[in-house]
Design an enzyme around this catalytic site. Structure first.
Site, PDB file in Angstrom:
ATOM      1  N   LYS A 201      -6.483 -14.126  10.903  1.00 42.00           N
ATOM      2  CA  LYS A 201      -7.510 -15.882  10.802  1.00 42.00           C
ATOM      3  C   LYS A 201      -7.269 -15.999  12.001  1.00 42.00           C
ATOM      4  CE  LYS A 201      -4.345 -18.396   7.740  1.00 42.00           C
ATOM      5  NZ  LYS A 201      -2.613 -19.170   8.146  1.00 42.00           N
ATOM      6  N   GLU A 232      -0.198   2.959  11.855  1.00 39.74           N
ATOM      7  CA  GLU A 232       1.560   1.939  10.975  1.00 39.74           C
ATOM      8  C   GLU A 232       2.013   3.012  10.002  1.00 39.74           C
ATOM      9  OE1 GLU A 232       1.544  -0.869   6.576  1.00 39.74           O
ATOM     10  OE2 GLU A 232      -0.297   0.125   7.603  1.00 39.74           O
ATOM     11  N   ASP A 234       5.294   2.846   7.843  1.00 39.82           N
ATOM     12  CA  ASP A 234       6.237   2.225   6.766  1.00 39.82           C
ATOM     13  C   ASP A 234       7.529   3.232   6.329  1.00 39.82           C
ATOM     14  OD1 ASP A 234       3.999   0.358   6.257  1.00 39.82           O
ATOM     15  OD2 ASP A 234       2.946   1.634   4.648  1.00 39.82           O
ATOM     16  N   TRP A 236       9.767   1.386   4.952  1.00 35.34           N
ATOM     17  CA  TRP A 236      10.613   0.534   3.600  1.00 35.34           C
ATOM     18  C   TRP A 236       9.620  -0.578   3.011  1.00 35.34           C
ATOM     19  CZ3 TRP A 236      14.673   2.022   0.971  1.00 35.34           C
ATOM     20  CH2 TRP A 236      15.178   1.170   0.533  1.00 35.34           C
ATOM     21  N   GLU A 237       9.275   0.333   1.979  1.00 32.23           N
ATOM     22  CA  GLU A 237       8.185  -1.014   0.850  1.00 32.23           C
ATOM     23  C   GLU A 237       8.831  -0.813  -0.098  1.00 32.23           C
ATOM     24  OE1 GLU A 237       4.161  -1.444   2.037  1.00 32.23           O
ATOM     25  OE2 GLU A 237       4.364   0.530   1.501  1.00 32.23           O
ATOM     26  N   HIS A 248       0.981   6.612   8.178  1.00 37.49           N
ATOM     27  CA  HIS A 248      -0.445   6.303   8.051  1.00 37.49           C
ATOM     28  C   HIS A 248      -1.489   6.362   9.530  1.00 37.49           C
ATOM     29  CE1 HIS A 248      -0.650   3.259   4.326  1.00 37.49           C
ATOM     30  NE2 HIS A 248       0.254   3.391   4.214  1.00 37.49           N
ATOM     31  N   ASP A 279      -4.076   5.050   2.351  1.00 38.08           N
ATOM     32  CA  ASP A 279      -3.150   5.988   1.543  1.00 38.08           C
ATOM     33  C   ASP A 279      -2.583   6.587   2.106  1.00 38.08           C
ATOM     34  OD1 ASP A 279      -5.092   5.454  -0.332  1.00 38.08           O
ATOM     35  OD2 ASP A 279      -5.875   7.625  -1.361  1.00 38.08           O
ATOM     36  N   ARG A 422       4.958   5.421 -10.859  1.00 37.65           N
ATOM     37  CA  ARG A 422       5.346   5.513  -9.009  1.00 37.65           C
ATOM     38  C   ARG A 422       6.655   3.800 -10.073  1.00 37.65           C
ATOM     39  NH1 ARG A 422       0.348   5.278  -5.886  1.00 37.65           N
ATOM     40  NH2 ARG A 422      -1.293   6.189  -6.602  1.00 37.65           N
TER      41      ARG A 422
END
Length: 458
Positions: A201, A232, A234, A236-237, A248, A279, A422
């Site tokens: 926003k 970025e 990551d 832990w997803e 990334h 990706d 996956r």
């Protein structure tokens, strides 16, 4: 030039993203630890703040909404300048953290509940950041370091993602860089990631109202003209079915507002033409062919029905903080035992057990994926961001675009061959309307955050 600066400053005092005063901000404290070689750890006190997207956005000095559901009120927000001048982000008090957002902090533990029916609205998911003070995010410089945390994902079924990751946000949330930003890190501003999200926003201290389109399947979200891009990492997803960690890289080295091709939007066919590697290079045990490594029950090496300690190490080529990142290594600790990461389990590919540039190249070749990781500079570029410093993000969310199938099911749904599987979830799972009605009480818990020298935190 002097006249221009004077006019700009006067304009900035009027045309600004305001910090509201209707609700006083009350950031909960959370304890973390910094460790050094030998296992000596010192406690640090940090704060939690809520992302600006979840906060109440209202007319300045009033209680009237500027944003309701997934739409801006045209009375206050007919254009960017008017909306930015007339609207404010508000604080989150002690009662609101739990009662509205389902967020609880106790000692070293952060608990995020998925759906909370508050006094004024239903809240779905959340995203929070770690602060070092009331006005600055905690910056983690993790090159040649490791980062460790405990996580309980046992309540997260198919379609949910309890995530812990780092993004390269401004330490003050853009407060000093953008004269129109009066809210800053205290109010959770400045988010960016490698997906260059258009649903923010506020970007660069301005309302993202230009060309705003309400989502057709999310009553709380929409998409503006601009996106917000940055590096970025990551860590832990995951849910109870599957997990991944992913690097990334981007062509930009700071939070960047994008438009057009630079955003790499899927709808325009520019996914691999944008400034960030959407990706990423991921290591997901199930996707790498080891379906017995992570899951619910004692038959799995890592039992997701119980809490687990997750260790991520950022290895450099010369073993110093000034080297180049060459490997991102993963370990787990459960029931007092150190569990080494799973290995790639496909014929014709080395049995890699960590993220390296060679792993990324070989596995993307096998899967038939575009190697945008290499195009964007690979691990060296990721390491430069880790050296500069990144902000810790913790979130719980469902996926209105791809239903989280990329994490826990077959993706693409009609695909075949290595890398498509996956996780064990059916391709019919993950629809937000189902997830939100069937798993409202789902909660992820992160605790015992520790960082420091390699092999010092576990």
């Amino acid at each position: 030039m002097k006249l221009f600066l004077i006019v700009s400053c006067l304009f900035g005092t009027i045309y600004a993203q305001h910090a509201g005063t209707n609700t006083p901000e009350s950031a909960p404290q959370i304890s973390i630890e910094k460790c050094s070689s030998g296992g000596s750890c010192q406690q640090e006190s940090s704060l939690i703040t809520l992302d600006s997207n979840w906060r109440w956005t209202h007319h300045v000095d009033d209680y009237v909404n500027c944003y309701t559901g997934n739409e801006w009120d045209q009375q206050f927000c007919p254009d960017v300048a008017t909306c930015t001048a007339q609207c404010a982000l508000d604080g989150v008090d002690q009662a609101t953290w739990s009662g509205t957002y389902g967020i609880q902090v106790s000692g070293s533990e952060l608990s995020l509940k998925f759906v909370t029916n508050g006094p004024f609205s239903k809240n779905v998911g959340s995203r929070v950041y770690l602060l070092e003070s009331e006005t600055k995010y905690k910056m983690f410089s993790l090159l040649n370091q490791e980062f460790t945390f405990d996580v309980d994902s046992s309540q997260l079924d198919c379609g949910l993602n309890g995530a812990l990751y780092f993004v390269e946000m401004e330490q003050d949330g853009g407060l000093s860089k953008y004269p129109t930003n009066e809210a800053g890190a205290k109010f959770g501003t400045g988010y960016c990631d490698a997906q260059c999200p258009h649903d923010m926003k506020w970007i660069n201290g301005e309302a993202n109202v230009q060309d705003w389109v309400p989502s057709d399947n999310d009553e709380n979200a929409g998409f503006g003209h601009f996106g917000s891009c940055c590096m970025e990492m990551d860590l832990w997803e995951a849910n109870s079915k599957s997990q991944a960690y992913t690097a990334h890289a981007c062509d930009v080295n700071e939070p960047t507002r994008c438009e057009g091709q630079d955003c790499g939007d899927n709808d325009s066919g520019d996914r691999y033409n944008g400034v960030c590697d959407k990706d990423g290079c991921d290591f997901a045990s199930y996707r790498m062919g080891d379906t017995s490594f992570f899951g619910e029950g004692s038959s799995f090496k890592v039992d997701s029905s119980k809490p687990v300690t997750v260790v991520t190490q950022f290895i450099t080529d010369n073993g110093s903080d000034n080297g180049d990142l060459v490997e991102i290594r993963r370990k787990y600790v459960q029931n007092g035992q150190v569990i080494e990461n799973s290995k790639v389990n496909f014929d014709g590919v080395s049995d890699y057990d960590s993220i390296t540039d060679d792993f990324c190249t070989d596995i993307k070749d096998l899967f038939g994926d575009v190697n945008d990781h290499q195009k964007k500079g690979g691990l060296k570029t990721m390491g430069e961001a880790l050296k500069r410093g990144m902000v810790l993000v913790m979130s719980l969310w469902d996926d209105h675009e791809a239903f989280m199938l990329w994490l826990d099911s077959n993706y693409p749904e009609d695909g075949s061959g290595p890398g498509v599987e996956r996780g064990p979830c059916p391709t019919s799972s993950g629809r937000p309307e189902d997830v939100e009605s069937n798993q409202p009480e789902a909660t992820v818990k992160f605790s015992n955050i520790r960082y420091g020298d390699i092999d010092s935190t576990y």
